[in-house]
Design an enzyme around this catalytic site. Structure first.
Site, short mmCIF file in Angstrom:
data_model
loop_
_atom_site.label_atom_id
_atom_site.label_comp_id
_atom_site.label_asym_id
_atom_site.label_seq_id
_atom_site.Cartn_x
_atom_site.Cartn_y
_atom_site.Cartn_z
CB SER A 124 83.48 46.68 82.84
OG SER A 124 82.53 45.75 82.37
CE1 TYR A 148 83.07 43.23 85.88
CE2 TYR A 148 85.16 43.35 87.04
CZ TYR A 148 84.40 43.53 85.89
OH TYR A 148 84.99 44.02 84.75
CE LYS A 152 86.89 46.58 86.32
NZ LYS A 152 88.33 46.90 86.25
C1 WQD Z 1 78.45 36.53 77.18
C2 WQD Z 1 77.17 35.88 76.68
C3 WQD Z 1 75.93 34.77 78.39
C4 WQD Z 1 78.92 31.62 79.14
C5 WQD Z 1 81.06 39.69 81.59
C6 WQD Z 1 81.25 40.82 82.56
C7 WQD Z 1 81.91 41.98 81.85
C8 WQD Z 1 83.19 41.51 81.20
C9 WQD Z 1 82.88 40.40 80.22
C10 WQD Z 1 85.07 41.77 82.69
C11 WQD Z 1 75.99 36.08 77.62
C12 WQD Z 1 76.43 33.77 77.35
C13 WQD Z 1 78.25 32.74 78.66
C14 WQD Z 1 78.39 30.34 78.88
C15 WQD Z 1 76.59 31.34 77.67
N1 WQD Z 1 84.10 41.02 82.17
N2 WQD Z 1 77.11 32.58 77.93
N3 WQD Z 1 77.24 30.24 78.15
O1 WQD Z 1 78.35 38.32 81.06
O2 WQD Z 1 78.42 39.64 78.86
O3 WQD Z 1 80.14 40.06 80.60
O4 WQD Z 1 82.29 39.34 80.99
O5 WQD Z 1 85.39 42.89 82.43
O6 WQD Z 1 82.20 42.98 82.81
O7 WQD Z 1 79.96 41.26 83.01
O8 WQD Z 1 80.19 37.92 79.35
O9 WQD Z 1 81.16 35.94 78.31
O10 WQD Z 1 80.03 35.68 80.57
O11 WQD Z 1 78.64 36.10 78.53
O12 WQD Z 1 75.53 31.21 77.00
O13 WQD Z 1 78.95 29.28 79.30
O14 WQD Z 1 77.38 34.47 76.60
O15 WQD Z 1 74.60 34.45 78.80
O16 WQD Z 1 74.81 36.22 76.84
P1 WQD Z 1 79.14 38.97 79.98
P2 WQD Z 1 80.07 36.35 79.23
#
Ligand code: WQD
Length: 331
Positions: A124, A148, A152
């Site tokens: 990741s 998490y 990885k």
């Molecule tokens: C994306 C953007 C949030 C939810 C994580 C893991 C990564 C991979 C993908 C597994 C960010 C914003 C999110 C919400 C929001 N997972 N957001 N409101 O954190 O980039 O990555 O998931 O492999 O390893 O770290 O993904 O989809 O949670 O967030 O504003 O309800 O959306 O702040 O900017 P992230 P995400």
């Protein structure tokens, strides 16, 4: 080739299995169904008209894993299985370290015992930590903000050391950016058990009215519009990256970013979803989510060149295919 796929009924695993079957591989899927559903297997077989050998086994069960390797002649392994909720990993770190690390070690131990020397690992972009963008495979990794991410990073280091000690053991570490979207048939998609974590499932919940408003975490980041920027990649493009990695695996360890190389903000994704699907996504700005970084996107030149692979689907296709799957679920 005869490929053992762990986590093959999961979101990314199931899409990759469809691509692998369509590329002519035979599959043995091992999944404990902790975060996936058995009916996904039937859908994968229906989509490809191919049989899949399935074992409901937990990868920390060394005896059960060994038995599978003793029965089948396996040419390669793609290891998707793992717990992946960032927030949950902070609450129950031991569960994450035990499950994700022990699973990897049990699997590699069986590979070495049964002379299985092709190993593709689902890593990741989290392993980069809060680095400078675009993230490049050669850059030094910074500590991640959660257990998490550490599982990885640790799994990568374990695989690198094992490959050093076993020169014929060939490893491909695939660092995913933000997988979203669904198979164009509308049959496969993201069906998280338990609490949601990622952005796109919340977007669809808000669009369906399941939640009143999507919470946008932070509007004061140093980005185009103040909201977080990520490199969203269509899950079917990600699946294609695994077929390419398997076809191009070579001795030692290769590391590849699987992304589009393009950053998209939360607001840009919301607007793309609304435009593509002709539906409103009600949202509100709230505080930043602890542990989030402002900007994350990939330098994808290495995968483009060495794997002859490029993500083809744009953010609108990601939104269209996601919404089609969600509407199928309701039917
Ligand atoms: C994306 C953007 C949030 C939810 C994580 C893991 C990564 C991979 C993908 C597994 C960010 C914003 C999110 C919400 C929001 N997972 N957001 N409101 O954190 O980039 O990555 O998931 O492999 O390893 O770290 O993904 O989809 O949670 O967030 O504003 O309800 O959306 O702040 O900017 P992230 P995400």
């Amino acid at each position: 080739m005869n490929i053992l796929v762990t986590g093959g009924t999961g979101y990314i695993g199931s899409h990759a299995c469809v691509a692998l079957l369509e590329a002519g591989h035979d599959l043995i899927v091992v999944d404990n169904l902790y975060n996936s559903k058995i009916d996904t297997l039937e859908k994968m077989m229906r989509l490809t008209n191919k049989e899949i050998t399935f074992y409901q086994v937990d990868l920390t069960n060394e005896l059960a894993v060994d038995k599978i390797f003793s029965i089948h002649s396996i040419d390669g392994v793609i290891h998707f299985a793992g717990m992946k909720a960032v927030g949950e990993s902070v609450e129950v770190p031991l569960t994450y370290y035990y499950n994700n690390i022990v699973s990897t070690m049990v699997l590699v131990k069986a590979c070495l015992k049964y002379n299985v020397y092709r190993f593709v690992f689902s890593s990741s972009a989290t392993v980069y930590g809060d680095n400078t963008v675009p993230f490049v495979e050669t850059m030094d990794l910074l500590p991640t903000t959660n257990p998490y991410g550490e599982t990885k990073a640790m799994s990568e280091r374990i695989l690198i050391d094992i490959a050093k000690a076993n020169p014929t053991f060939s490893v491909s570490l695939l660092r995913y950016f933000n997988p979203v979207g669904a198979h164009e048939s509308g049959l496969l998609g993201e069906r998280p058990n338990g609490t949601l974590n990622n952005l796109m499932p919340y977007v669809t919940q808000a669009a369906k009215g399941v939640i009143k408003k999507l919470k946008v975490f932070g509007s004061d980041y140093p980005t185009v519009d103040g909201t977080g920027v990520r490199d969203y990649i269509h899950v079917m493009d990600l699946a294609g990256g695994h077929v390419a990695a398997l076809n191009n695996i070579k001795k030692g360890v290769q590391i590849y970013n699987l992304g589009t190389g393009k950053g998209t903000s939360v607001l840009e994704l919301i607007h793309a979803f609304e435009k593509e699907n002709g539906i409103e996504v009600p949202f509100e700005f709230v505080n930043r989510r602890p542990g989030d970084i402002a900007i994350c996107y990939a330098d994808v030149s290495k995968a483009n060149k060495e794997l002859n692979w490029t993500a083809k689907r744009d953010i609108f296709a990601m939104c269209r295919d996601t919404w089609r799957f969600e509407q199928n679920l309701v039917k």
